[in-house]
Design an enzyme around this catalytic site. Structure first.
Site, PDB file in Angstrom:
ATOM      1  N   GLY A  36       0.867  -1.187   0.000  1.00 46.41           N
ATOM      2  CA  GLY A  36       0.000   0.000   0.000  1.00 46.41           C
ATOM      3  C   GLY A  36       0.891   1.221   0.000  1.00 46.41           C
ATOM      4  CG  ASP A 239       9.755  -6.398  -6.932  1.00 45.16           C
ATOM      5  OD1 ASP A 239       9.150  -5.603  -7.665  1.00 45.16           O
ATOM      6  OD2 ASP A 239       9.195  -7.055  -6.035  1.00 45.16           O
ATOM      7  CG  ASP A 245       5.402   3.434  -2.344  1.00 43.91           C
ATOM      8  OD1 ASP A 245       4.843   4.435  -2.849  1.00 43.91           O
ATOM      9  OD2 ASP A 245       4.972   2.275  -2.473  1.00 43.91           O
ATOM     10  N   GLY A 280       9.641  -7.414  -3.170  1.00 50.56           N
ATOM     11  CA  GLY A 280       8.523  -7.045  -2.307  1.00 50.56           C
ATOM     12  C   GLY A 280       8.468  -5.557  -2.033  1.00 50.56           C
TER      13      GLY A 280
HETATM   14  O1  RIB Z   1       3.798   1.487  -4.769  1.00 54.49           O
HETATM   15  C1  RIB Z   1       3.698   0.106  -4.583  1.00 54.49           C
HETATM   16  C2  RIB Z   1       2.392  -0.217  -3.937  1.00 54.49           C
HETATM   17  O2  RIB Z   1       1.335   0.115  -4.810  1.00 54.49           O
HETATM   18  C3  RIB Z   1       2.177  -1.679  -3.614  1.00 54.49           C
HETATM   19  O3  RIB Z   1       2.664  -2.026  -2.354  1.00 54.49           O
HETATM   20  C4  RIB Z   1       0.680  -1.847  -3.783  1.00 54.49           C
HETATM   21  O4  RIB Z   1       0.022  -2.168  -2.596  1.00 54.49           O
HETATM   22  C5  RIB Z   1       0.172  -0.548  -4.386  1.00 54.49           C
HETATM   23  O5  RIB Z   1      -0.416   0.264  -3.446  1.00 54.49           O
END
Ligand code: RIB
Length: 297
Positions: A36, A239, A245, A280
Site C-alpha cells: 500500500g 523488483d 514509495d 517485495g
Molecule cells: O507502490 C507500490 C504499492 O502500490 C504496492 O505495495 C501496492 O500495494 C500498491 O499500493
C-alpha cells in the site's frame, strides 16, 4: 510527520513476461507482502528515523490483522488506524524477469477513509504525506487543513488522476513519476531530464516544488529555491515495487530534518535504487544503516 493513505496486502506473482489481453501465463507461487503506497511511505520514512503517525483504514479480516501486526513491528504511531467492515485493501502484482511490475489495486477498506475519519488535531501536523489511493476528497481536505495550520504538505500523485485546483494550491511538494506526469498534463511522458524539467515547471505553483522521477534516468525538481537533476545510482534490479514509495518516504524524512532540496533528492534517489535490489514492497525498504552503507554518508 503524518502519513494519510492506503494499506494493502500485496499478492505477488513472478512471471517471465506479463500476459497480453485475453492471454493466460503461468507464474511462480504467489507471495504475500505488506504494501500500500501510504503504508510503504510511512514505513520507508520510519526506517530512516522519522517519527511517523499512520492514518488509514483496515478491514476486520485476516489480511487486516496481518497488516496491523506488520505496522506494529515498525516504529509507527497507530492511534488513527480504523478497522472497518469492508475487506482490507489488496494489490495484485506481477513482477517480470527484468524487475518491472504491473499493479491492480482493490481499494477495499482504503475507500472508507472519509474526511470525517481524519484526526481532530490535524492542523497541528508539521509534515503531511499523501498519495491518491484513498478518496480524493479526503486527500484534499487533509491537505487544506494542514496547510491552514502552517504545516508542510507533500503529495505523491500516484496512482495518477486529474488533480483539483484546491488540492494543487494546498501542496508544498508534488512528487510524481514520468508516466503520472504525462497523465496529469495529458502529454507524452518525458523521456529525459530536460523534458521532465519543462513538465515540472508546468506543474508547479508559485509556492510549490515539483519532483519528477524518471526511474533509471534519475529525477529532476523545480521550485521557488531553484531547479536541478540527479542521476540514479546503477543497481541490479530485482523488483521495482515500492521504489517510488522508498523515494518519497526518504525525501520527506530528509526535508523534515532540514536537508536542502538537492541533498534530499540525492538521498531519496539512493533509497529508491537500493529498494529495487530486493523483492517485495515493505520487505525491501532500507533501514538508515543500510542506506548509509549504500550511499556512503
Ligand atoms: O507502490 C507500490 C504499492 O502500490 C504496492 O505495495 C501496492 O500495494 C500498491 O499500493
Amino acid at each position: 510527520m503524518r502519513v494519510i493513505g492506503s494499506i494493502n496486502m500485496d499478492v505477488v506473482v513472478e512471471v517471465e513476461r506479463a500476459p497480453g489481453t485475453g492471454e493466460t501465463v503461468l507464474g511462480s507461487d504467489y507471495r504475500l507482502h505488506p504494501g500500500g503506497k501510504g503504508a510503504n511511505q510511512a514505513v520507508a520514512a520510519a526506517r530512516l528515523g522519522a517519527p511517523v503517525d499512520m492514518i488509514g483504514c483496515l478491514g476486520q479480516d485476516a489480511y487486516g490483522k496481518a497488516l496491523h501486526e506488520a505496522l506494529q513491528r515498525e516504529a509507527l504511531g497507530l492511534d488513527h488506524l480504523h478497522h472497518v467492515d469492508t475487506p482490507s485493501g489488496a494489490a495484485f502484482i506481477t513482477v517480470e524477469r527484468n524487475g518491472q511490475n504491473r499493479i491492480v489495486v482493490a481499494p477495499g477498506a482504503n475507500a472508507q477513509l472519509t474526511a470525517e475519519r481524519l484526526p481532530s488535531d490535524l492542523e497541528r501536523t508539521d509534515w503531511l504525506l499523501l498519495q491518491l489511493e484513498v478518496p480524493l476528497e479526503t486527500v484534499a481536505t487533509a491537505a487544506r487543513r494542514v496547510r491552514s495550520g502552517g504545516g508542510r504538505v507533500v503529495l505523491n500523485a500516484a496512482p495518477a488522476r486529474t488533480l483539483p485546483d484546491t488540492l494543487v494550491e494546498a501542496v508544498d511538494y508534488l512528487v510524481i513519476n514520468e508516466t503520472e506526469a504525462g497523465v496529469v498534463l495529458a502529454v507524452d511522458p518525458p523521456t529525459h531530464a530536460e523534458d521532465a524539467l519543462q513538465l515540472a515547471n508546468r506543474l508547479r505553483t508559485k509556492h510549490s516544488t515539483v519532483v519528477i522521477t524518471l526511474g533509471a534516468k534519475g529525477s529532476v525538481w523545480s521550485g521557488p529555491a531553484g531547479q536541478g537533476a540527479v542521476d540514479a545510482l546503477p543497481v541490479d534490479v530485482v523488483d521495482t515495487t515500492a521504489c517510488g514509495d522508498a523515494y518519497v518516504g526518504a525525501l520527506v524524512w530528509a526535508l523534515s530534518t532540514g536537508q536542502p532540496m538537492w541533498r534530499a533528492v540525492e538521498l531519496a534517489s539512493a533509497n529508491g535504487a537500493l529498494t529495487a535490489t530486493r523483492a517485495g514492497a515493505q520487505p525491501a525498504l532500507p533501514t538508515i544503516q543500510e542506506l548509509r552503507c549504500f550511499a556512503s554518508f
